[in-house]
Design a protein around this motif. Structure first.
Motif: not given
Lengths: 123, 150
Positions: A83-101
């Motif tokens: 999250y510190e590396l990018s503020e792009n909301p779509a990218l952040r959401k993709a990170v969260t969703v893939s980590f949850v999965a």
């Protein structure tokens, strides 16, 4: 508000890991030192010892808790770094969703192995 | 004329990954922060590997024992020791971070009177204690991995 809840969970999971993983590390990785005190603690990865831990309710339950806590703690930590590396909301959401999965998948595999071994050794 | 509302927010003081390396006058805690992150990444990688390896016991003794025999290879032993070191550091530095997060060992808020005492300096004995404990933990692990017969 949700993020501060995740942070509190991160702290709580750290405490759970500290206790249970500390015990796990001592039993599994300091077995030679512990065997100087009690020879029964030697060779913890021998098949007989693996079955004995799988049969134990204590080990099965604590391993499941530890697995959940370690996965949450580790993946939340990595998510924070990303999250510190990018503020792009779509990218952040993709990170969260893939980590949850990914986290749920790994938890499912680990918990399935623990419960299946527990039931097999009890049968 | 452009509207401010359409401009992306900028944080020119964000250093990204380079910030992990220090980039300024920082105390040792800054480098412990970097090491905490690096050991955390190593432990997470090991955890994923560990879940797959330990789940293989479901396939029975004939699969488990050859996998465990591989873990006695010197390369794997060295990696396992490094993971043990990473765990020791991450856990004990994590205890320090937890205590500081909860307000222990940083002193009570007070008027800034010269010579100033910062909370960073106040927690330094705790940091030193934790690093000494980490050193002892690593020595114990080194004895286990390299001096005792497995």
């Amino acid at each position: 508000m949700r993020e501060s809840r995740y942070w509190v969970l991160h702290m709580l999971s750290a405490m759970v890991i500290l206790v249970f993983l500390g015990l796990h590390m001592a039993l599994m990785h300091l077995s030679g030192v512990l065997a100087l005190i009690d020879p029964a603690l030697a060779k913890p990865v021998a098949w007989g010892h693996v079955l004995a831990r799988a049969r134990s309710d204590f080990f099965t339950v604590t391993y499941i808790f530890m697995l959940a806590a370690a996965l949450f703690h580790g993946l939340y930590g990595l998510r924070t770094m990303l999250y510190e590396l990018s503020e792009n909301p779509a990218l952040r959401k993709a990170v969260t969703v893939s980590f949850v999965a990914g986290g749920l998948g790994l938890f499912g595999l680990g918990a399935y192995a623990l419960i299946a071994m527990h039931l097999m050794t009890r049968a | 004329m452009t509207s401010n509302t359409t401009l992306p927010r900028r944080y020119p003081n964000r250093l990204g990954l380079l910030g992990w390396l220090g980039k300024g006058r920082h105390g040792i805690e800054r480098y412990l922060y970097t090491l905490h992150r690096l050991t955390g990444l190593a432990l997470l990688g090991f955890l994923v590997f560990h879940i797959f390896v330990t789940s293989s016991r479901l396939l029975g003794r004939q699969v488990w024992e050859p996998i465990m025999a591989l873990t006695h290879h010197p390369v794997f032993q060295a990696v396992e020791f490094l993971i043990f070191v990473a765990f020791g550091f991450h856990a004990l530095n994590g205890v320090r971070l937890l205590l500081v997060e909860m307000g222990f060992a940083v002193g009570k808020p007070e008027e800034p009177v010269y010579p100033y005492k910062s909370s960073l300096n106040r927690q330094r004995p705790l940091m030193l204690t934790m690093m000494v404990l980490t050193g002892l933990f690593i020595l114990l692990g080194g004895f286990e991995f390299f001096a005792l017969d497995h």
